[in-house]
Design a protein around this motif. Sequence first.
Motif, PDB file in Angstrom:
ATOM      1  N   ALA A  40       0.722  -1.367  -0.144  1.00 33.48           N
ATOM      2  CA  ALA A  40       0.345   0.308  -0.022  1.00 33.48           C
ATOM      3  C   ALA A  40       1.167   1.182  -0.178  1.00 33.48           C
ATOM      4  O   ALA A  40       0.449   2.197   0.321  1.00 33.48           O
ATOM      5  CB  ALA A  40      -1.148  -0.393   1.426  1.00 33.48           C
ATOM      6  N   ASP A  41       2.471   0.935   0.006  1.00 34.26           N
ATOM      7  CA  ASP A  41       3.234   2.377  -0.309  1.00 34.26           C
ATOM      8  C   ASP A  41       3.092   2.719   1.028  1.00 34.26           C
ATOM      9  O   ASP A  41       3.226   4.027   1.299  1.00 34.26           O
ATOM     10  CB  ASP A  41       2.824   2.785  -1.716  1.00 34.26           C
ATOM     11  CG  ASP A  41       3.392   2.969  -2.857  1.00 34.26           C
ATOM     12  OD1 ASP A  41       4.751   2.612  -2.254  1.00 34.26           O
ATOM     13  OD2 ASP A  41       2.808   3.358  -4.101  1.00 34.26           O
ATOM     14  N   ALA A  42       2.720   2.266   1.825  1.00 35.41           N
ATOM     15  CA  ALA A  42       2.362   3.164   3.799  1.00 35.41           C
ATOM     16  C   ALA A  42       4.099   3.093   3.214  1.00 35.41           C
ATOM     17  O   ALA A  42       5.537   2.564   3.311  1.00 35.41           O
ATOM     18  CB  ALA A  42       2.596   1.868   4.557  1.00 35.41           C
ATOM     19  N   GLU A  43       4.754   3.978   5.167  1.00 32.76           N
ATOM     20  CA  GLU A  43       6.404   4.654   5.226  1.00 32.76           C
ATOM     21  C   GLU A  43       6.009   4.036   6.538  1.00 32.76           C
ATOM     22  O   GLU A  43       7.305   3.961   7.241  1.00 32.76           O
ATOM     23  CB  GLU A  43       6.615   5.719   4.880  1.00 32.76           C
ATOM     24  CG  GLU A  43       6.576   6.491   3.084  1.00 32.76           C
ATOM     25  CD  GLU A  43       6.465   7.827   3.054  1.00 32.76           C
ATOM     26  OE1 GLU A  43       7.287   8.539   4.489  1.00 32.76           O
ATOM     27  OE2 GLU A  43       7.228   8.248   1.643  1.00 32.76           O
ATOM     28  N   THR A  44       5.090   4.016   7.511  1.00 37.31           N
ATOM     29  CA  THR A  44       4.973   3.375   8.713  1.00 37.31           C
ATOM     30  C   THR A  44       3.876   2.674   9.119  1.00 37.31           C
ATOM     31  O   THR A  44       2.724   2.180   8.447  1.00 37.31           O
ATOM     32  CB  THR A  44       4.818   4.992  10.109  1.00 37.31           C
ATOM     33  OG1 THR A  44       5.892   5.896   9.526  1.00 37.31           O
ATOM     34  CG2 THR A  44       4.877   4.489  10.889  1.00 37.31           C
ATOM     35  N   VAL A  45       4.246   1.428  10.011  1.00 38.85           N
ATOM     36  CA  VAL A  45       3.428   0.825  10.286  1.00 38.85           C
ATOM     37  C   VAL A  45       3.450   0.620  11.777  1.00 38.85           C
ATOM     38  O   VAL A  45       4.747   0.079  11.992  1.00 38.85           O
ATOM     39  CB  VAL A  45       3.729  -0.752   9.715  1.00 38.85           C
ATOM     40  CG1 VAL A  45       2.756  -1.878   9.923  1.00 38.85           C
ATOM     41  CG2 VAL A  45       4.305  -0.816   8.236  1.00 38.85           C
ATOM     42  N   ASN A  46       2.543   0.834  12.283  1.00 41.33           N
ATOM     43  CA  ASN A  46       2.185   0.161  13.669  1.00 41.33           C
ATOM     44  C   ASN A  46       1.693  -0.622  14.154  1.00 41.33           C
ATOM     45  O   ASN A  46       0.373  -0.771  13.580  1.00 41.33           O
ATOM     46  CB  ASN A  46       1.852   1.712  14.755  1.00 41.33           C
ATOM     47  CG  ASN A  46       2.258   2.990  14.091  1.00 41.33           C
ATOM     48  OD1 ASN A  46       3.914   2.609  14.865  1.00 41.33           O
ATOM     49  ND2 ASN A  46       2.308   4.323  13.740  1.00 41.33           N
ATOM     50  N   ILE A  47       2.827  -1.368  15.789  1.00 34.60           N
ATOM     51  CA  ILE A  47       1.554  -2.622  15.522  1.00 34.60           C
ATOM     52  C   ILE A  47       1.548  -2.666  17.407  1.00 34.60           C
ATOM     53  O   ILE A  47       2.283  -2.516  18.330  1.00 34.60           O
ATOM     54  CB  ILE A  47       2.085  -3.700  15.202  1.00 34.60           C
ATOM     55  CG1 ILE A  47       2.330  -4.588  13.755  1.00 34.60           C
ATOM     56  CG2 ILE A  47       1.236  -5.143  15.918  1.00 34.60           C
ATOM     57  CD1 ILE A  47       2.911  -5.257  13.391  1.00 34.60           C
ATOM     58  N   ASP A  48       0.016  -2.542  17.390  1.00 37.59           N
ATOM     59  CA  ASP A  48       0.316  -2.292  18.753  1.00 37.59           C
ATOM     60  C   ASP A  48      -1.235  -3.741  19.938  1.00 37.59           C
ATOM     61  O   ASP A  48      -1.679  -4.152  19.062  1.00 37.59           O
ATOM     62  CB  ASP A  48      -0.905  -1.205  18.863  1.00 37.59           C
ATOM     63  CG  ASP A  48       0.187   0.257  19.685  1.00 37.59           C
ATOM     64  OD1 ASP A  48       1.178   0.329  19.660  1.00 37.59           O
ATOM     65  OD2 ASP A  48      -0.292   1.140  18.405  1.00 37.59           O
ATOM     66  N   ILE A  49      -0.505  -4.175  20.940  1.00 38.60           N
ATOM     67  CA  ILE A  49      -0.648  -4.989  21.421  1.00 38.60           C
ATOM     68  C   ILE A  49      -1.201  -5.108  22.318  1.00 38.60           C
ATOM     69  O   ILE A  49       0.333  -4.546  23.606  1.00 38.60           O
ATOM     70  CB  ILE A  49       0.237  -6.494  21.297  1.00 38.60           C
ATOM     71  CG1 ILE A  49       0.488  -6.681  20.119  1.00 38.60           C
ATOM     72  CG2 ILE A  49      -0.011  -7.316  21.490  1.00 38.60           C
ATOM     73  CD1 ILE A  49       1.627  -8.061  19.986  1.00 38.60           C
ATOM     74  N   ASP A  50      -2.179  -4.585  23.000  1.00 39.83           N
ATOM     75  CA  ASP A  50      -2.831  -4.985  24.593  1.00 39.83           C
ATOM     76  C   ASP A  50      -3.072  -6.299  25.189  1.00 39.83           C
ATOM     77  O   ASP A  50      -3.981  -6.555  24.751  1.00 39.83           O
ATOM     78  CB  ASP A  50      -3.724  -3.959  23.779  1.00 39.83           C
ATOM     79  CG  ASP A  50      -3.966  -3.157  25.644  1.00 39.83           C
ATOM     80  OD1 ASP A  50      -4.093  -3.882  26.377  1.00 39.83           O
ATOM     81  OD2 ASP A  50      -4.640  -2.299  26.076  1.00 39.83           O
ATOM     82  N   ALA A  51      -2.253  -6.518  26.343  1.00 39.38           N
ATOM     83  CA  ALA A  51      -2.259  -8.081  26.448  1.00 39.38           C
ATOM     84  C   ALA A  51      -3.697  -8.026  27.212  1.00 39.38           C
ATOM     85  O   ALA A  51      -4.639  -9.223  27.222  1.00 39.38           O
ATOM     86  CB  ALA A  51      -1.381  -8.666  26.582  1.00 39.38           C
ATOM     87  N   GLY A  52      -3.751  -6.841  27.903  1.00 40.72           N
ATOM     88  CA  GLY A  52      -5.077  -6.604  28.945  1.00 40.72           C
ATOM     89  C   GLY A  52      -6.154  -6.824  28.624  1.00 40.72           C
ATOM     90  O   GLY A  52      -7.478  -7.367  29.189  1.00 40.72           O
ATOM     91  N   LYS A  53      -6.650  -6.052  27.131  1.00 36.92           N
ATOM     92  CA  LYS A  53      -7.633  -5.441  26.584  1.00 36.92           C
ATOM     93  C   LYS A  53      -7.979  -7.027  25.895  1.00 36.92           C
ATOM     94  O   LYS A  53      -8.544  -7.492  24.781  1.00 36.92           O
ATOM     95  CB  LYS A  53      -7.429  -5.236  25.821  1.00 36.92           C
ATOM     96  CG  LYS A  53      -7.815  -3.449  27.017  1.00 36.92           C
ATOM     97  CD  LYS A  53      -8.199  -2.195  25.504  1.00 36.92           C
ATOM     98  CE  LYS A  53      -8.270  -0.683  26.206  1.00 36.92           C
ATOM     99  NZ  LYS A  53      -8.726   0.296  25.720  1.00 36.92           N
ATOM    100  N   GLY A  54      -6.857  -7.622  24.702  1.00 32.96           N
ATOM    101  CA  GLY A  54      -6.848  -9.254  24.666  1.00 32.96           C
ATOM    102  C   GLY A  54      -7.114  -8.034  22.991  1.00 32.96           C
ATOM    103  O   GLY A  54      -7.926  -9.271  22.055  1.00 32.96           O
ATOM    104  N   THR A  55      -6.160  -7.544  22.087  1.00 35.21           N
ATOM    105  CA  THR A  55      -6.446  -6.773  21.457  1.00 35.21           C
ATOM    106  C   THR A  55      -4.990  -6.742  20.491  1.00 35.21           C
ATOM    107  O   THR A  55      -4.475  -6.137  21.055  1.00 35.21           O
ATOM    108  CB  THR A  55      -7.287  -5.356  21.049  1.00 35.21           C
ATOM    109  OG1 THR A  55      -6.228  -4.427  21.803  1.00 35.21           O
ATOM    110  CG2 THR A  55      -8.444  -5.768  21.021  1.00 35.21           C
ATOM    111  N   VAL A  56      -5.045  -6.413  18.975  1.00 38.06           N
ATOM    112  CA  VAL A  56      -3.830  -6.052  18.601  1.00 38.06           C
ATOM    113  C   VAL A  56      -4.281  -5.007  16.672  1.00 38.06           C
ATOM    114  O   VAL A  56      -5.259  -5.272  16.038  1.00 38.06           O
ATOM    115  CB  VAL A  56      -3.327  -7.572  17.664  1.00 38.06           C
ATOM    116  CG1 VAL A  56      -2.576  -7.150  16.893  1.00 38.06           C
ATOM    117  CG2 VAL A  56      -2.879  -8.421  18.474  1.00 38.06           C
ATOM    118  N   ILE A  57      -3.590  -3.711  17.059  1.00 39.03           N
ATOM    119  CA  ILE A  57      -4.197  -3.415  16.143  1.00 39.03           C
ATOM    120  C   ILE A  57      -2.675  -2.897  15.340  1.00 39.03           C
ATOM    121  O   ILE A  57      -2.060  -2.689  15.668  1.00 39.03           O
ATOM    122  CB  ILE A  57      -4.647  -1.804  16.690  1.00 39.03           C
ATOM    123  CG1 ILE A  57      -5.543  -1.693  17.558  1.00 39.03           C
ATOM    124  CG2 ILE A  57      -5.238  -0.737  15.442  1.00 39.03           C
ATOM    125  CD1 ILE A  57      -6.012  -0.976  18.380  1.00 39.03           C
TER     126      ILE A  57
END
Length: 669
Positions: A40-57
């Motif tokens: 997608a021609d992205a220059e930045t990718v952020n992966i955020d893991i929240d173990a408490g909420k049980g989510t990955v963004i």
Amino acid sequence: MSDRPYQMTIDLNVLNHLGINLYSNNPAILSEAVANAWDADAETVNIDIDAGKGTVIIEDDGHGMSADDINAKYLRVGHRRREDSPITSKHQRPVMGRKGIGKLSLFSIADTIVVQSAKDGHAVGFTMSRAEIEREIKRKQGGGTYYPKPLSNDRISVTEGTRIELRDLRKRLTTTEVFLRRRIARRFTVIGASRKFRVFVNKQEVGVGDRHYFSKLQYVWHYGDYGNECASHCTNAEKKEARKADGFEGWIGTVKAVGQLKDDGKPKDDEQPKDDSQSEDDRENLNKVLVMARGKLVQEDILAALEEGGLYTKYLIGEIQCDALDDDDKPDIATTSRQALIEDDPRFALLRENVRRELSYIRDRWTAYRNEGGTNSALESAAIKEWFGELGNDDKSRARRLFGRINQMTADRLEDRATLFKHGVLAFQHMKAKRNLDELDNITAENVVELGRIFSTQDDLEATSYYQIVKGRIKVIQALADKVDDDALEKTIQEHLFEHLWLLDPSWERATGTPYMEKSVISEFNRIDAKLPEEERRGRVDIKYRTSSGKHVIIELKRSSVTTDTSTLLGQVDSYRQALRRVLNETGEQTPNIETVCVVGKPLRDWGIPGGQQESADTLRPKGIRVLTYKELIQNAEKAYQSYIHQSRRVSHLVQILDRIDEEVGASL
């Protein structure tokens, strides 16, 4: 008849096989999202893991998607991205995606996926549910269409790029945030500011250092521009060699010790996990050569396909890039799982042969380097250097070859390497002694004095070999002595004493005898045991019969909590002696030499009376019975062997050299 009498239908079950159950581990799954961001021609990718909420963004700043793009490309399973264009529009990147099914792998770790995307100032979003897809499959018996639920405008937050949120996680990600940077770094070669493609995991950027293996390399062979770049990070490498290879670039290296390739997933000091749990994703065997194409991992390990069996392969690690494996104009070479290549494809076969040819060269160079390093490493020991200096020129050449071969063995710890070098010195001396013995045929009246030198060397070797045995035994004794708790002693001695009679008497070596005799004796002992009071049976750990050094030995271990006296012990033991005598008489042995050793946890009661212990010994001795406490047994054994150690060290030059090697190791620890 209809002009369209035939039709092809797609079963929604295909989603299970081609997407939902596509990948086996978390890094591989999340790497698909990173690859999509690259496309997608992205220059930045952020992966955020929240173990408490049980989510990955996963968020990127790429070109985003409109509603039409989502339907025609993202939600269209099997959309061939490269048919639109094999090169991205903004950064002119070679597209990684090919079959249009990798995005479905996110269902392998999440039951709910929320997608938001913005393009040309307009944002859209929708939710996909694994449970709803499966219900649709069941309701329509596999056929039909699945309709994701649109997000209302007030729930859409993105203003650029794409945001994917994974909810209702199927896999635990408690510690994966610590190790995901490392795994992503190893799966891509295009990450970094210089390539305008930066990836962050929980706000920390993924970099080359996260691969966590360049610092481990001892020797490195590198190929092409990418290999040169990687070699620059190998700051601890002793040797680097630029090579030209057919059909690939990258690097192949070896480590100094095999244990360095056991990646236990332990984080660096600033990467402490939130708990002690550790998933399979967090552990990885680094003894492999990765295959990359278009900057992305396409084959976990090519070594397995080579079936190389040499010792050097246990030290290998590497990354090779071969973009020809992913040519736009040729059929897809990836397997359905997208985690390996079709190995009978001619492109893979050619790469395999090119790598095999290069490994043959590496094997020879590695052997030469390790041989050279083995001698240098051995000569770091002052004791070995002294021994080496006493050798003749021919023997020095032989010793160099020997140390080189030792250096190829898998010994990671300093103590283990010292042990190998000590055994090497001993082995060399044995070979040298054998050559001396072969020279006996050449002894004449003129050089008869050589006999003294040959016999002296042989005596020194024999004394040194036994000295090493004795040192090993003392270590066993000291290990027992460290177990000061009586219960621990009881259990430990029970496990070892019957097989190591030298603990009771240095003159008793390995037990001998026949299965028939032992079976007959034990049968007699069992008859006696059946008649014993319960209290007496409970007071004993075990009783065994052995033969050693021409003696028949009965060993009885009393529980450490039991206290008895000489009279009681004599009555108990004498019945076993009589039973053994009957069995031996039947075999024709009329006057057997029987010795009985009783090991007790506490001194006998009558030992507390003045002169009681001597009187007890005088009473038991005529019957061939000895009584020892667990601690006396250890102290007596250690005393007997230590006296031999002190005497041998004074008289043997070779013993002194071996002891000094041990002392040098101790001083280095």
